[in-house]
Structures are given as structure tokens and as C-alpha cells.
Design a protein around this motif. Structure first.
Motif, short mmCIF file in Angstrom:
data_model
loop_
_atom_site.label_atom_id
_atom_site.label_comp_id
_atom_site.label_asym_id
_atom_site.label_seq_id
_atom_site.Cartn_x
_atom_site.Cartn_y
_atom_site.Cartn_z
N UNK A 156 0.85 -1.19 0.00
CA UNK A 156 0.00 0.00 0.00
C UNK A 156 0.88 1.24 0.00
N UNK A 157 0.40 2.29 -0.67
CA UNK A 157 1.14 3.54 -0.75
C UNK A 157 0.63 4.54 0.29
N UNK A 158 1.57 5.22 0.94
CA UNK A 158 1.20 6.19 1.98
C UNK A 158 2.16 7.37 1.92
N UNK A 159 1.64 8.57 2.14
CA UNK A 159 2.50 9.75 2.26
C UNK A 159 3.33 9.62 3.53
N UNK A 160 4.61 9.92 3.43
CA UNK A 160 5.50 9.85 4.59
C UNK A 160 5.00 10.78 5.70
N UNK A 161 5.07 10.31 6.95
CA UNK A 161 4.70 11.15 8.08
C UNK A 161 3.27 10.96 8.56
N UNK A 162 2.52 10.02 7.97
CA UNK A 162 1.15 9.79 8.42
C UNK A 162 1.11 8.70 9.49
N UNK A 163 0.03 8.73 10.29
CA UNK A 163 -0.08 7.83 11.43
C UNK A 163 -0.87 6.58 11.09
N UNK A 164 -0.82 5.63 12.03
CA UNK A 164 -1.38 4.30 11.79
C UNK A 164 -2.87 4.31 11.40
N UNK A 165 -3.74 5.06 12.08
CA UNK A 165 -5.15 5.06 11.68
C UNK A 165 -5.35 5.54 10.23
N UNK A 166 -4.53 6.52 9.79
CA UNK A 166 -4.64 7.01 8.41
C UNK A 166 -4.23 5.94 7.42
N UNK A 167 -3.21 5.17 7.78
CA UNK A 167 -2.80 4.04 6.93
C UNK A 167 -3.93 3.02 6.87
N UNK A 168 -4.55 2.76 8.03
CA UNK A 168 -5.66 1.82 8.06
C UNK A 168 -6.81 2.25 7.18
N UNK A 169 -7.06 3.56 7.12
CA UNK A 169 -8.14 4.08 6.28
C UNK A 169 -7.95 3.82 4.81
N UNK A 170 -6.71 3.65 4.39
CA UNK A 170 -6.44 3.33 2.98
C UNK A 170 -6.85 1.90 2.68
N UNK A 171 -6.65 1.02 3.66
CA UNK A 171 -7.01 -0.40 3.49
C UNK A 171 -8.53 -0.56 3.53
N UNK A 172 -9.16 0.06 4.54
CA UNK A 172 -10.62 0.02 4.68
C UNK A 172 -11.03 1.14 5.63
N UNK A 173 -12.10 1.82 5.33
CA UNK A 173 -12.53 2.96 6.15
C UNK A 173 -12.74 2.58 7.61
N UNK A 174 -13.18 1.34 7.87
CA UNK A 174 -13.40 0.89 9.26
C UNK A 174 -12.11 0.89 10.06
N UNK A 175 -10.98 0.60 9.39
CA UNK A 175 -9.70 0.53 10.10
C UNK A 175 -9.24 1.90 10.60
N UNK A 176 -9.80 2.97 10.02
CA UNK A 176 -9.50 4.31 10.52
C UNK A 176 -10.56 4.75 11.54
#
Length: 367
Positions: free
Chosen positions: A299-319
Motif C-alpha cells: 500500500x502507498x502512503x504519504x510519509x509522516x502519516x499515522x497508523x489510523x490514516x494508513x488503516x483508512x487506505x485499506x478500509x474505512x473501518x480501520x481508521x
């Protein structure tokens, strides 16, 4: 009835735009003068058939292609996890028609082409470093530095034109004494002063708050730029950093060969270097999920983002319903040999809302 349909269409657009942004899709505009090899590069990258000719403006509507990002780490993770499916992360390349001098004034459909760049996250400037009498050279000389200067000036002048309109609008709105509007107006006036010195917005010393404030305007010279010299190995020149030198005609021919054929002939395809370079200038990182043993995915993520934001990329529930996550660096997972063994060895750590995701993290989200 028509009004209800229109409202429905607008709502659908808003929802799609929201999830497109959440998916962290990133795009790179392939930009250059006519006949420098942009469509050749696009064809080599995407394996898509596109119109390539020896005259200007073969491309009018932009060609778009989504490319998988080369990732040896994902291959190694999959070798340990043995998933049913492997899904790499992707990046989109957009082949923009050739710009010409005066594009910001509309020369050669310049306004249309510059507008297409605005929606991209980064710019790949392709410069001509080859001689071929059968391929028209609009510059009438091989001069990559001059090409680069022309293209940068066109981007800068378009930003100046857009900025002028923004300032007029903000000056009108500033009569309300709204603090945010006044702050934006002061920032835009500061930017205008620097543009008058022919300085790209990316070269201006701005705070993170100022950068965030400018984001809505999608200025062209605020975007990261990577330079690619298309050469037949006869032209040597100094280019701005970061840059890469490739023979795009050769790369296109090699891209049509299988991995087995390339290995047998001891030939190397250098396009992967370019894809990774574009990925890197966007300041992106990659994290992984293994979803039991069903799928190993990057998965691609902007550097400096936190774990819940990463989870939101996988599925909205994870954020939205994030409680915690289990995280392990990919190298340690490989060394352990399995997720279960890594947990037994105490290599998997529990993290919360404030954890900054690191490049190469393998994450299991808990809700």
C-alpha cells in the motif's frame, strides 16, 4: 426529475472523489516539447499501444496508464507468508501532449495541456538528447538545458497567471476581514514576489502550514519534478537533479521482450529505476498487509502519516474504528520465517493512534 438526477450525479462524484483520495492513488504527468519521446516512454511503461509519429501533436487527449511499482520486499514477504494472492502498489502515468513556447498563452493548445498537468501529483520532464532527421525537432537543435528552461518558464508563467486571478478574488473577499482569507492573501502576495524572480514555488522556503494552504490551488511549479534525458548515448549534458538518462527507443523495444529473453541475452531494462524515482520524489512510503494467508499486499502512503490514516487506505473501518495495530518491519518478518514465529519471538509490537508508519512496516489493524 432532472434536478434530482443532477443532485444524485453530484453526490456520486463527491463520494468517488473522496474514496479516490483515500486510496492514495498518485499520478505523474509526462511532459515535454513535441517529439522528445513522451509517448514512446508511455508505451514502454504501460505496454499500451499509443499513436507515435514523427510530427508534433500526435497526442491531443492524454493517454493514461496504471503501473505496478517494482518491489522486491513484497516478493520476499510473499515467499514467507505463502499467500493465495500478491498485490503490488501502483502509480499512474499520464502522457500529456507536447508543450511549445507560449503554451501559457494558449499556443499549440497549451492551456488545455497545462490544465491536464494540474491534476497530477508530480511532473516527469522528458528532454531530447538524440539526433534523428526523420523525427522533427521543434527546437531546431539538440539543447536539453534550453528545453528545460522553456518548459519551466511555461509552468511558471501559468502559475503567475492563475495567481493573479486568485489574488484579485482574495482582495475582494478580504473586505470581510476574515483572518484566514487575509492570511491566504498575504501568502499569495509573497508567492507572487518570488515568481517575479523566476523562482519555482517548490524552491520557495515555506512552512508546512503555508504548503497546506497552497495545496487547493494545485500550482504547477509546486509539484516535484524529475528530469529524463532521452538520448542515443551521443549527448552528454548537465541537468538539474534529480534526473536519469535513458534511450527510450531501446527501452521500448526491450519492454516487448519477456523476462526470460532479457535474461538469456543478458540485457537490462532500466524503466524500473524511473518508476521508483518517480515514486520517491513524491515522498511516498510503502507498508504491507498479509491478511491471514489470503493476500500479501503493498500500500502507498504519504510519509509522516499515522497508523489510523494508513488503516483508512485499506478500509474505512480501520481508521474510524481503529483500536490498535500489530507492526513488524519487513526484514524481521523475513528473518522470523512466519508471522506466528515473529510473535513468539516478541518481534511484533503493539502500537496505538500516534504511531508514525515507517517504510517497510507490515501491519495488522485491530478494530
Amino acid at each position: 426529475m432532472f434536478g434530482e438526477k443532477l443532485i444524485f450525479i453530484i453526490l456520486c462524484y463527491i463520494i468517488i472523489s473522496y474514496y479516490y483520495e483515500k486510496s492514495m492513488s498518485f499520478s505523474v504527468a509526462i511532459v515535454g516539447l513535441p517529439n522528445v519521446g513522451k509517448s514512446t516512454l508511455f508505451k514502454a511503461l504501460t505496454k499500451k499501444p499509443v499513436a507515435i509519429a514523427n510530427y508534433p501533436f500526435t497526442t491531443i487527449q492524454p493517454n493514461k496508464g496504471v503501473i505496478t511499482v517494482p518491489d522486491e520486499r513484497l516478493t520476499k514477504i510473499a515467499a514467507v507468508i505463502h499467500p493465495e494472492k500478491i498485490t503490488p502498489t501502483t502509480i499512474e502515468f499520464i502522457d500529456i501532449a507536447g508543450l511549445v513556447k507560449g503554451a501559457h498563452r494558449g499556443e499549440g493548445l497549451g492551456n488545455q495541456f497545462l490544465a491536464q498537468i494540474r491534476n497530477c501529483d508530480a511532473i516527469l520532464l522528458v528532454l531530447r538528447g538524440f539526433s534523428n532527421p526523420d523525427v522533427e525537432n521543434v527546437l531546431q537543435e539538440i539543447n536539453p538545458q534550453k528545453e528545460s528552461a522553456i518548459l519551466q518558464l511555461e509552468l511558471l508563467m501559468k502559475d503567475w497567471e492563475v495567481l493573479e486571478n486568485i489574488i484579485k478574488k482574495l482582495e475582494h473577499e478580504s473586505k470581510t476581514k476574515d483572518k484566514l482569507i487575509l492570511k491566504k492573501l498575504n501568502l499569495c502576495q509573497k508567492i507572487k514576489e518570488e515568481l517575479n524572480k523566476e523562482k519555482m514555488i517548490s524552491e520557495i522556503n515555506l512552512t508546512e502550514e503555508e504548503k497546506a494552504m497552497l495545496k487547493e490551488y494545485q500550482f504547477l511549479t509546486a509539484k516535484p519534478i524529475f528530469y529524463l534525458l532521452n538520448t542515443n548515448h551521443q549527448t552528454k549534458t548537465d541537468l538539474p537533479q534529480p534526473h536519469l538518462t535513458l534511450n527510450l527507443k531501446e527501452e521500448e523495444e526491450l519492454s516487448e521482450m519477456s523476462a526470460e529473453e532479457l535474461k538469456e541475452l543478458n540485457l537490462n531494462l532500466y524503466l524500473d529505476q524511473l518508476i521508483l524515482a518517480c515514486y520517491n520524489i513524491l515522498d511516498l512510503i510503502t507498508f504491507y498487509t498479509v491478511a491471514g494467508k489470503k493476500e500479501a499486499r503493498a500500500w502507498t502512503l504519504k510519509r509522516g502519516l499515522k497508523c489510523p490514516q494508513a488503516g483508512g487506505i485499506v478500509h474505512s473501518d480501520f481508521e474510524e474504528k481503529f483500536i490498535r495495530a500489530e507492526v513488524i518491519p519487513w526484514q524481521k518478518l523475513i528473518e522470523a520465517g512466519s508471522w506466528t514465529k515473529a510473535k513468539e519471538l516478541g518481534l511484533v509490537k503493539i502500537v496505538g493512534h500516534d504511531y508514525l508508519v515507517q517504510d517497510g512496516d507490515v501491519i495488522e489493524f485491530k478494530i
